[in-house]
Scaffold this motif. Structure first.
Motif, short mmCIF file in Angstrom:
data_model
loop_
_atom_site.label_atom_id
_atom_site.label_comp_id
_atom_site.label_asym_id
_atom_site.label_seq_id
_atom_site.Cartn_x
_atom_site.Cartn_y
_atom_site.Cartn_z
N GLU A 182 0.81 -0.94 -0.01
CA GLU A 182 0.04 0.08 -0.04
C GLU A 182 0.62 1.24 -0.68
O GLU A 182 2.15 1.16 0.77
CB GLU A 182 -1.02 0.03 1.47
N PRO A 183 0.39 2.89 -0.90
CA PRO A 183 1.02 3.50 -0.58
C PRO A 183 1.34 4.23 0.40
O PRO A 183 0.46 4.28 1.25
CB PRO A 183 0.60 4.42 -1.27
N THR A 184 2.57 4.90 1.37
CA THR A 184 2.77 5.25 2.25
C THR A 184 2.88 7.07 2.50
O THR A 184 2.75 7.19 3.58
CB THR A 184 3.71 4.61 3.25
N GLY A 185 3.27 7.00 0.75
CA GLY A 185 3.27 9.18 1.17
C GLY A 185 4.54 9.08 0.88
O GLY A 185 5.56 10.25 0.73
N HIS A 186 5.90 7.61 1.33
CA HIS A 186 7.24 8.47 0.85
C HIS A 186 7.31 6.96 0.59
O HIS A 186 8.09 5.59 1.17
CB HIS A 186 7.70 8.34 2.56
N ASP A 187 7.17 6.71 -1.09
CA ASP A 187 7.45 5.40 -1.67
C ASP A 187 8.61 6.15 -2.84
O ASP A 187 8.63 7.02 -3.32
CB ASP A 187 6.32 4.67 -1.77
N ARG A 188 8.97 4.24 -3.66
CA ARG A 188 9.71 4.87 -4.29
C ARG A 188 9.28 3.66 -5.70
O ARG A 188 8.98 2.53 -5.36
CB ARG A 188 11.50 4.31 -3.87
N THR A 189 9.10 4.00 -6.46
CA THR A 189 9.24 3.53 -8.03
C THR A 189 10.48 3.11 -8.43
O THR A 189 11.06 4.36 -8.89
CB THR A 189 7.71 3.86 -9.04
N SER A 190 10.47 1.92 -9.02
CA SER A 190 12.04 1.25 -10.14
C SER A 190 11.41 0.65 -10.88
O SER A 190 10.20 0.04 -11.41
CB SER A 190 12.76 0.47 -9.37
N VAL A 191 11.80 1.17 -12.34
CA VAL A 191 11.59 0.97 -13.74
C VAL A 191 12.36 0.52 -14.32
O VAL A 191 13.97 0.90 -14.06
CB VAL A 191 10.53 1.44 -14.44
N VAL A 192 13.04 -0.37 -14.90
CA VAL A 192 13.81 -0.43 -16.33
C VAL A 192 13.41 0.54 -17.88
O VAL A 192 12.47 -1.40 -18.43
CB VAL A 192 14.44 -1.62 -16.18
#
Length: 297
Positions: A182-192
């Motif tokens: 669940e989102p926390t408001g302090h998240d990171r997303t990673s893609v390549v």
């Protein structure tokens, strides 16, 4: 079960213990690809692997392995301070050889030059492998994680060793695709993304993030191992895929680079960064929806 890049006595084991539940068995593997392969085959529920170090940068084995084979997504991260111990066999023999993982050796090169200037430096597959090799008589000293002394009957020649006092390593917990955190408001997303070999290709990707007020936190490139000049770009940025602006940005990245792989949205281990602006994006999206419904501006 939880796989991790072993053997026992590494910083990755320490990170894995932080991820694991009390009843979860930890299973070490000799390489990062082997740990990830075990999770892909369903032999373990998840895998813990190092992804980047604040001194030496990204871990190429992890970056490459995350793009090969069936998809895996990150669901958590951990950031550990990096302090090493120098371990030797009991008896006080002269130290003529020092072994460790290349990233570890790079982080203590000045200490070694000052305290063991005559010792030959040898690279091994992991810090724990170096400790095991010292125990077997192959080398005289190992630069290892402090936890290694719990697994190998060696003596501590020095501890709290680090050229850069605030050095840190980031680890990911990855598993097969499924329900995301669940989102926390302090998240990171990673893609390549595999970008085309043409003018402005990378600029187009970064512009999609900037236009939406999304903070880029890391970008690394690795060759695709195919055609010369073709690269994959590993991109981390603030936000969670469930946020409208992040989802919209991911769609835009995919339009530019059909070979885009989602590597996960997960809570940041060290909250911070530029995360403001999502409210404005939501408001703008709602306004567009009212226009589409024919309610005017």
């Amino acid at each position: 079960m939880l796989a991790y890049f072993g053997p026992q006595g590494t910083f990755t084991e320490q990170a894995a213990r932080g991820f694991a539940s009390p009843q979860q068995e930890l299973v070490p593997f000799d390489t990062v690809p082997a740990a990830l392969a075990a999770t892909r085959r369903g032999e373990t529920q998840a895998a813990c692997v190092p992804v980047e170090n604040s001194v030496e940068g990204a871990v190429p084995a992890t970056m490459d392995a995350l793009t090969e084979g069936e998809p895996l997504v990150a669901v958590a991260e951990a950031v550990l301070p990096v302090r090493f111990s120098v371990l030797v066999r009991p008896g006080g023999a002269p130290v003529r050889t020092v072994a460790s993982h290349p990233h570890a050796l790079a982080q203590v090169r000045h200490w070694l030059a000052e305290h063991l200037p005559a010792a030959d430096v040898v690279a091994t597959t992991s810090t724990a492998a170096a400790a095991r090799a010292v125990l077997n008589g192959e080398f005289d000293a190992a630069v290892s994680a402090p936890v290694a002394v719990r697994h190998y009957p060696l003596e501590v020649l020095a501890t709290d060793v680090a050229d850069v006092r605030d050095a840190k390593t980031r680890f990911l917990l990855v598993r097969p695709p499924g329900e995301l955190p669940e989102p926390t408001g302090h998240d990171r997303t990673s893609v390549v993304c595999t970008a085309a070999d043409r003018i402005g290709a990378l600029s187009e990707l970064l512009t999609e993030l900037a236009l939406r007020g999304i903070n880029l936190t890391r970008i690394e490139s690795r060759p695709t191992k195919g055609r010369l000049g073709e690269y994959r770009f590993y991109i981390d940025f603030d936000g969670h895929v469930t946020e409208p602006r992040v989802g919209d940005a991911l769609a835009a990245l995919h339009r530019h680079c059909p070979q885009t792989r989602f590597l996960g949205s997960y809570p940041k281990a060290e909250p911070g960064g530029a995360v403001a602006g999502n409210e404005q994006f939501v408001a703008a999206a709602e306004w567009v929806e009212t226009v589409r419904r024919g309610h005017g501006a």
